[in-house]
Design an enzyme around this catalytic site. Structure first.
Site: not given
Ligand code: LIP
Length: 280
Positions: A70, A90, A92-93, A95, A220
């Site tokens: 990412e 990713d 930190i999914d 964030t 993601d």
């Molecule tokens: C997140 C996604 C989530 C989405 C957020 C963001 P990140 O990923 O896991 O589904 O709604 O907007 O994209 O940016 O925290 O890696």
């Protein structure tokens, strides 16, 4: 002969756990917040540090492997999936959850060969839950087998989705239109963990019947897509077609009946694909 990909997956699990420890430790320190595509698309130095930790550890053991990360893509790397062994990361999914200490944060690592996900690892680090799946070998949480819900009635279901990070008025209108349609079916409830990866692991765990979202990225959902399918679930595009990891649209459900019922209620739109050429 040793199973080649198992050795690679074992490394992914080890580095995901180490990355999760770095993330959890960072929660007790101030987090410098930056933005990317919008004022609410957040990134921190911990995202960048953890992605580099993962990539460097892989390069030492598997120097021919490729990466889609990412924060590497945000820094200008291309987002093109080739037939080569590729780590889709990713760091930190969730964030935004990390910035606010909202307790759903995951390290997500998908691994593809010939553009097919061979294994997926999602480490929900605050819960200390390691979700894993090997293609054709099942899905697990901390070693315990996962199985999707057996529910076939959408009216008896919980559906997960997210509002995402776009604040484009038309996109927001469509997001709320879909939400209103689904809530009004009615369903038992709508939930969102704030991370696509954990939402998909909840589908795989059987506590949520389906998850859908428009606006996510390949990093993601790559790992979670295999965890869902190996737990007996189904994946499709928002329009009911085949899932396309680069399309930024996904439905992950416990079965085809629930998935197709959800698809009927979604007001679809198409964000620029992950593999689109960068704007000039
Ligand atoms: C997140 C996604 C989530 C989405 C957020 C963001 P990140 O990923 O896991 O589904 O709604 O907007 O994209 O940016 O925290 O890696």
């Amino acid at each position: 002969m040793a199973d080649t990909w198992q050795m690679v997956m074992d490394h992914a699990v080890a580095v995901a756990r180490k990355a999760g420890q770095v993330v959890c430790e960072a929660l007790s320190h101030d987090r410098s917040v930056m933005t990317k595509s919008s004022a609410v698309d957040l990134v921190t130095q911990t995202d960048q540090k953890v992605e580099q930790l993962i990539i460097q550890s892989v390069k030492e053991k598997f120097p021919t492997h490729r990466f889609i990360g990412e924060e590497s893509v945000a820094a200008g790397d291309t987002c093109i999936l080739t037939e080569d062994p590729t780590w889709i990361i990713d760091p930190i999914d969730g964030t935004t959850n990390f910035v606010h200490s909202f307790p759903f944060i995951a390290v997500s690592i998908g691994f593809t060969v010939n553009r097919q996900v061979e294994f997926g690892v999602v480490y929900s680090c605050l819960e200390d839950k390691m979700f894993t799946a090997r293609r054709g070998k099942g899905a697990f949480c901390n070693g315990e087998p996962l199985q999707v819900s057996e529910q076939t009635d959408v009216h008896q279901s919980i559906i997960a989705t997210e509002f995402g990070s776009s604040r484009d008025p038309e996109a927001v209108d469509r997001i709320f239109c879909s939400l209103r349609n689904i809530l009004g079916l009615p369903v038992h409830g709508v939930r969102g963990a704030g991370t696509a990866a954990i939402n998909m692991c909840m589908v795989a765990s059987g506590c949520v019947e389906a998850y859908y979202e428009i606006g996510i990225h390949i990093w993601d959902v790559a790992a979670g897509s295999l965890i869902v399918s190996e737990a007996g679930g189904v994946l499709m595009d928002i329009d009911g077609g085949d899932m396309d990891l680069m399309s930024r649209r996904i439905v992950a459900a416990n079965n085809k009946k629930i998935a197709e019922r959800i698809v009927k209620e979604i007001s679809a739109f198409s964000p620029p694909r992950d593999d689109s050429p960068p704007p000039k």
